[in-house]
Design an enzyme around this catalytic site. Structure first.
Site, short mmCIF file in Angstrom:
data_model
loop_
_atom_site.label_atom_id
_atom_site.label_comp_id
_atom_site.label_asym_id
_atom_site.label_seq_id
_atom_site.Cartn_x
_atom_site.Cartn_y
_atom_site.Cartn_z
N LYS A 153 0.87 -1.12 0.15
CA LYS A 153 0.12 -0.11 -0.02
C LYS A 153 0.85 1.22 -0.13
O LYS A 153 0.54 2.10 -0.78
CB LYS A 153 -0.78 -0.03 1.20
CG LYS A 153 -1.92 -1.00 1.21
CD LYS A 153 -2.97 -1.07 2.33
CE LYS A 153 -3.49 -2.55 1.97
NZ LYS A 153 -4.58 -2.91 3.38
N GLN A 166 -4.56 -1.82 9.66
CA GLN A 166 -4.45 -2.93 9.23
C GLN A 166 -5.13 -4.07 10.02
O GLN A 166 -4.67 -4.16 11.26
CB GLN A 166 -3.05 -3.12 8.90
CG GLN A 166 -2.75 -4.64 8.09
CD GLN A 166 -3.34 -4.55 6.75
OE1 GLN A 166 -3.14 -3.67 6.09
NE2 GLN A 166 -3.77 -5.80 6.19
N ASP A 207 -10.84 2.73 4.05
CA ASP A 207 -11.45 1.36 3.80
C ASP A 207 -12.80 1.17 3.81
O ASP A 207 -13.53 0.30 3.53
CB ASP A 207 -10.69 0.70 5.12
CG ASP A 207 -9.51 -0.13 4.77
OD1 ASP A 207 -9.11 -0.34 3.54
OD2 ASP A 207 -8.77 -0.57 5.65
#
Ligand code: NAP
Length: 288
Positions: free
Chosen positions: A54, A98, A121
């Site tokens: 990422k 994460q 997200d």
């Protein structure tokens, strides 16, 4: 006749190029790049690989990555305080924590602290609520990526029967909402669904996110259906989807391969979301 392949790698590359161009415009207008803050608690090797991917992808399109690596035993209050700081930091357009986090932390609670305007997200309760209500907001990356794949393949969803197998908060539920928003007639199937092959056979568009290696066979697929395989199952003989590609490819009209289908779209859509978040804050002002 064999199905046409929906080439996720090529489509993701196109999205990244578009984001890179739009980031250049953003920098010209605002004098600074969008920023993506990532938080990783602990040293899970798979998570570290995802985070590196990422960060690298961010740099490639001109988004500034800010990584926060925390020890595995970091107390809840410290992660909470970090998220609060990032929420208030103007250089940070998007934040992602994460998952999974170590057992003493609550990933759902921590994710929920991210300001919805920075929720790249798309997993906070507020983002999920906006999606359910059909209001503007940041959408979860993988289902948003599937919508782009369907669009690029020229699949007209309106009035079509779509079946989503899997009902996770991460994928199945938001996928169903996005399809509904596009005026498909949507069924969500799961582990308790009776006659799953029969339900799948009703689908004009069949989207499978279950985590069962090559579960969907040709006789589950209506001839000419579009088949999207979200599954990622690693075994000794490589990476496979939830769809038995070799078996299904002659029944479907369009199909995504694994690897090279849905997978590459997730990071591409994360970059798109980060830029969208930066533009939103630039338009409407920084979060309080
Ligand atoms: P998850 O949270 O484990 O959810 C799996 C879903 O599948 C659940 O709703 C479960 O039903 C359902 N299910 C399990 N076994 C089933 C069966 N035999 N028949 C019908 N339904 C069944 O998984 P997820 O996070 O949604 O991920 C699903 C798959 O997609 C995984 O392989 C994951 O690696 C992959 N994935 C890929 C990406 C990507 O970037 N490409 C992103 C996300 C996920 P119940 O709710 O009834 O238990």
């Amino acid at each position: 006749m064999s199905a046409e392949i929906i080439d996720g790698r090529a489509i993701a590359a196109k999205v990244r190029e578009e984001v890179a161009r739009d980031v250049e415009r953003f920098v010209a207008r605002h004098g600074r790049p969008p920023g993506l803050a990532t938080i990783l608690v602990g040293d899970d090797p798979a998570s570290a690989i995802y985070i590196n991917g990422k960060q690298k992808a961010s740099r490639e399109v001109g988004i500034e990555p800010f990584h926060h690596q925390l020890p595995a035993d970091t107390p809840t209050e410290e992660v909470e305080a970090l998220i609060e700081r990032l929420n208030a930091d103007d250089a940070v357009s998007g934040i992602l924590c994460q998952l999974p986090v170590p057992d003493h932390l609550d990933g759902v609670h921590l994710t929920g602290l991210i300001d919805a305007r920075k929720d790249v997200d798309g997993l906070t309760p507020l983002s999920a609520g906006y999606l359910a209500l059909g209001r503007a907001g940041l959408r979860p990356c993988t289902p948003a990526g599937v919508m782009v794949l369907l669009d690029e393949a020229g699949v007209a969803l309106e009035g079509q029967r779509a079946v989503v197998v899997g009902r996770s908060n991460l994928f199945g539920k938001p996928m169903a909402q996005l399809l509904l928003g596009a005026n498909a007639t949507v069924t969500t199937a799961h582990s308790r669904t009776q006659d799953l092959p029969g339900v799948c056979r009703e689908a004009d568009v069949l989207i499978v996110a279950v985590g069962r290696d090559r579960m969907v066979k040709a006789d589950w697929v209506k001839p000419g259906a579009v088949v999207i395989d979200v599954g990622m199952n690693r075994s000794d003989d490589g990476l496979h989807g939830d769809v038995d590609f070799e078996d299904v490819k002659d029944a479907a009209s369009w199909i995504t391969p694994v690897p090279g289908g849905v997978g590459p779209m997730t990071i591409a859509m994360l970059l798109r979301n980060t830029l969208n978040a930066a533009e939103l804050v630039a338009r409407e002002g920084a979060p309080a």
